[in-house]
Design an enzyme around this catalytic site. Structure first.
Site, PDB file in Angstrom:
ATOM      1  N   SER A  26      -7.205  18.435 -34.629  1.00  0.00           N
ATOM      2  CA  SER A  26      -7.702  17.301 -35.402  1.00  0.00           C
ATOM      3  C   SER A  26      -6.517  16.580 -36.018  1.00  0.00           C
ATOM      4  O   SER A  26      -5.532  17.210 -36.411  1.00  0.00           O
ATOM      5  CB  SER A  26      -8.669  17.778 -36.479  1.00  0.00           C
ATOM      6  OG  SER A  26      -8.060  17.724 -37.751  1.00  0.00           O
ATOM      7  N   LYS A  27      -6.651  15.243 -36.087  1.00  0.00           N
ATOM      8  CA  LYS A  27      -5.484  14.506 -36.554  1.00  0.00           C
ATOM      9  C   LYS A  27      -5.249  14.675 -38.045  1.00  0.00           C
ATOM     10  O   LYS A  27      -4.175  14.371 -38.530  1.00  0.00           O
ATOM     11  CB  LYS A  27      -5.540  13.041 -36.126  1.00  0.00           C
ATOM     12  CG  LYS A  27      -6.563  12.182 -36.783  1.00  0.00           C
ATOM     13  CD  LYS A  27      -6.393  10.739 -36.277  1.00  0.00           C
ATOM     14  CE  LYS A  27      -7.583   9.894 -36.705  1.00  0.00           C
ATOM     15  NZ  LYS A  27      -7.658   8.623 -36.014  1.00  0.00           N
ATOM     16  N   ARG A  28      -6.245  15.174 -38.770  1.00  0.00           N
ATOM     17  CA  ARG A  28      -6.016  15.427 -40.190  1.00  0.00           C
ATOM     18  C   ARG A  28      -5.255  16.733 -40.410  1.00  0.00           C
ATOM     19  O   ARG A  28      -4.480  16.856 -41.338  1.00  0.00           O
ATOM     20  CB  ARG A  28      -7.347  15.482 -40.945  1.00  0.00           C
ATOM     21  CG  ARG A  28      -7.788  14.123 -41.479  1.00  0.00           C
ATOM     22  CD  ARG A  28      -9.178  14.187 -42.065  1.00  0.00           C
ATOM     23  NE  ARG A  28     -10.155  14.626 -41.066  1.00  0.00           N
ATOM     24  CZ  ARG A  28     -10.643  13.835 -40.122  1.00  0.00           C
ATOM     25  NH1 ARG A  28     -10.247  12.578 -40.021  1.00  0.00           N
ATOM     26  NH2 ARG A  28     -11.522  14.273 -39.240  1.00  0.00           N
ATOM     27  N   ARG A  29      -5.429  17.669 -39.500  1.00  0.00           N
ATOM     28  CA  ARG A  29      -4.862  18.996 -39.727  1.00  0.00           C
ATOM     29  C   ARG A  29      -3.658  19.286 -38.840  1.00  0.00           C
ATOM     30  O   ARG A  29      -2.715  19.947 -39.241  1.00  0.00           O
ATOM     31  CB  ARG A  29      -5.966  20.020 -39.457  1.00  0.00           C
ATOM     32  CG  ARG A  29      -5.629  21.445 -39.733  1.00  0.00           C
ATOM     33  CD  ARG A  29      -6.808  22.347 -39.411  1.00  0.00           C
ATOM     34  NE  ARG A  29      -7.376  22.022 -38.107  1.00  0.00           N
ATOM     35  CZ  ARG A  29      -8.687  21.935 -37.860  1.00  0.00           C
ATOM     36  NH1 ARG A  29      -9.548  22.173 -38.814  1.00  0.00           N
ATOM     37  NH2 ARG A  29      -9.122  21.624 -36.664  1.00  0.00           N
TER      38      ARG A  29
END
Ligand code: GLU
Length: 498
Positions: free
Chosen positions: A244-247
């Site tokens: 995921s691009k947030r993590r």
């Protein structure tokens, strides 16, 4: 039969990114699997930018997609490449397809809002209940167009990776294909464009598998032969969570900016869900293309292993001719990456040190710290390295080394022998004896071979750095002595009453 017989029309695949942000490594993998399929089958690779979500699309992200494609070697210059097409430019055809489905009785207008639907069914989670199916509503602003899914039977999907999944039609609601303002939704626009671009194989991420029965029904309703599908496995991190691009670090450009070579990245991405066989992993792209089979792609999730990618990259770096390695390092040898003044950088010195560095860096960005001591006036001292190397006896050793360096022949082998002899005098093997010298000169305990480094740095700069280290050692010895005196005074002082 999943691929056309020899002599029949060439296959046409497509990569259809939405320009809504960074270019994800998962997208890069989809692009490459499509590209490999097209190249291998003598087919066509279509690039289609799905830019219909005007609120989320940015023109610079389109540029990002195009430059990412180039970095992956998916180039417009190749006859396999077609496009880019823009989904937004096909809106007229998509609307016409929606109207045709309505005219053919395969779609109907609906004015149910979500609230009305929930109130009617008493179920928050409900799918559409078909209320407007037989109401015969005409087109009007605010009415969505819904596709009439069959109530019975099954939709059989040919998927080269998933076996051939079967979806009971009763589980498919009458889904929206055009919004109240007439704009086509993703499911329809995506299919109409695929039909229009005569796509034969849809190779894309697993997250689209649930859309597939609906899309296949649309293909059929539009009178077209559905494509062969191939849904690529999800990519996960070391905790088995979907990237995921947030993590996670997922932007292709971040890896390239760290100095992962595009060829290493391409090779690594090709292995996310597929293996070339014979226990071989590092292979030229032409060979990967030759061996690649969509049917052999695994459906189990693929682990994006950054350590493995980095190790791959090290191998790719070591395999480069040294002048290519030097050229590849160039961005990291100048501003804004390099901490030295441009005037202090000497390409001849770098050329001399490049073969030594080439075997030691795994990502190109590491080159800066490996050679900074050569181009900075003073080394950047890593305090942990300093504390480790500058223990008791270091000052004496350094002083003795300095004494012999003053007139030693300035050549790596001799310097090594010289320091070896001094080390022996101090009862130290070369490895231990050279540590303080290395930290004094380069600032770190690890790095390029020391004596070659000294040779390149020159006598004058080497001696100046040894002197600076000796001065620092002397200063801290004094402070320590002072502290000791103060400390013992404290012990001797009478304890205060209390
Ligand atoms: N634009 C879609 C996406 O980026 C592509 C869907 C497809 O490949 O069919 O997820």
């Amino acid at each position: 039969m999943t691929f056309p017989a020899p002599g029949s029309a060439p296959i046409r695949v497509r990569f259809a990114p939405s320009p809504t942000g960074i270019f994800h490594v998962g997208g890069a993998r989809s692009a490459l699997f499509n590209w490999a399929t097209a190249k291998q089958q003598g087919g066509i690779f279509v690039l289609r930018i799905e830019d219909t979500d005007a609120s989320r699309n940015q023109p610079e992200w389109v540029d990002g997609i195009l430059s990412a494609m180039e970095a992956l070697g998916i180039t417009k210059a190749d006859a396999t490449f077609e496009g880019p097409y823009f989904q937004s430019e096909n809106a007229g055809v998509q609307r016409a397809a929606a109207e045709r489905l309505f005219a053919d009785g395969k779609a109907y207008y609906c004015d149910c809002t979500r609230d009305v639907l929930v109130a009617r069914t008493g179920n928050q989670q409900t799918g559409y209940d078909g209320f407007c199916r037989e109401r015969g509503l005409e087109h009007a602003e605010g009415r969505a167009l819904r596709f009439r899914t069959p109530d019975e039977g099954e939709t059989h999907v040919v998927d080269l990776i998933r076996g051939n999944p079967v979806f009971p039609n009763s589980t498919l609601e009458d889904f929206v294909i055009a919004r109240g303002d007439g704009s086509p939704v993703f499911l329809l626009a995506n299919v109409v464009d695929d039909v229009d671009e005569r796509i034969t194989h849809v190779v894309r991420g697993e997250e689209h598998l649930p859309n597939t029965p609906k899309q296949q029904l649309l293909w059929e309703a539009l009178g077209a032969t559905p494509p062969v599908w191939a849904h690529l496995p999800v990519i996960v991190n070391e905790k088995r969570q979907k990237l995921s691009k947030r993590r996670d670090k997922v932007a292709l450009e971040d890896y390239l900016a760290d100095g992962i070579l595009p060829a290493a990245m391409v090779n690594y991405l090709m292995l996310l869900g597929w293996a070339p066989g014979n226990d071989e992993e590092i292979l030229p792209f032409e060979e990967l293309i030759r061996r690649f089979r969509l049917e052999d792609v695994n459906s189990a999730s693929a682990f994006f292993d950054i350590k493995k990618l980095t190790a791959f990259n090290g191998e790719y770096i070591r395999a480069l001719p040294v002048d290519e390695f030097t050229a590849a390092c160039d961005p990291w040898l100048h501003a804004p990456f390099a901490p030295w003044d441009e005037a202090s950088y000497d390409p001849a010195v770098f050329a001399a040190v490049a073969p030594l560095a080439q075997t030691r860096v795994a990502v190109l960005s590491e080159i800066t710290a490996n050679v900074d001591f050569l181009f900075l006036d003073e080394p950047v001292v890593d305090e942990q390295s300093w504390n480790k190397a500058m223990k008791v006896g270091a000052a004496e050793l350094l002083a003795d080394v300095r004494a012999v360096l003053v007139d030693a022949a300035w050549e790596a082998e001799t310097l090594k022998d010289t320091v070896t002899v001094v080390g022996e005098k101090h009862g130290l093997k070369l490895g231990k004896a050279q540590a303080p010298v290395r930290v004094a000169v380069t600032g770190r305990t690890v790095g390029l071979p020391l004596f070659e480094s000294l040779e390149l740095l020159g006598r004058e700069r080497t001696l100046a750095r040894v002197d600076a280290a000796l001065a620092r050692l002397a200063a801290s010895a004094e402070t320590a002595e002072g502290a000791e005196t103060a400390g013992s005074a404290g012990v001797d002082a009478p304890a205060s009453a209390g």
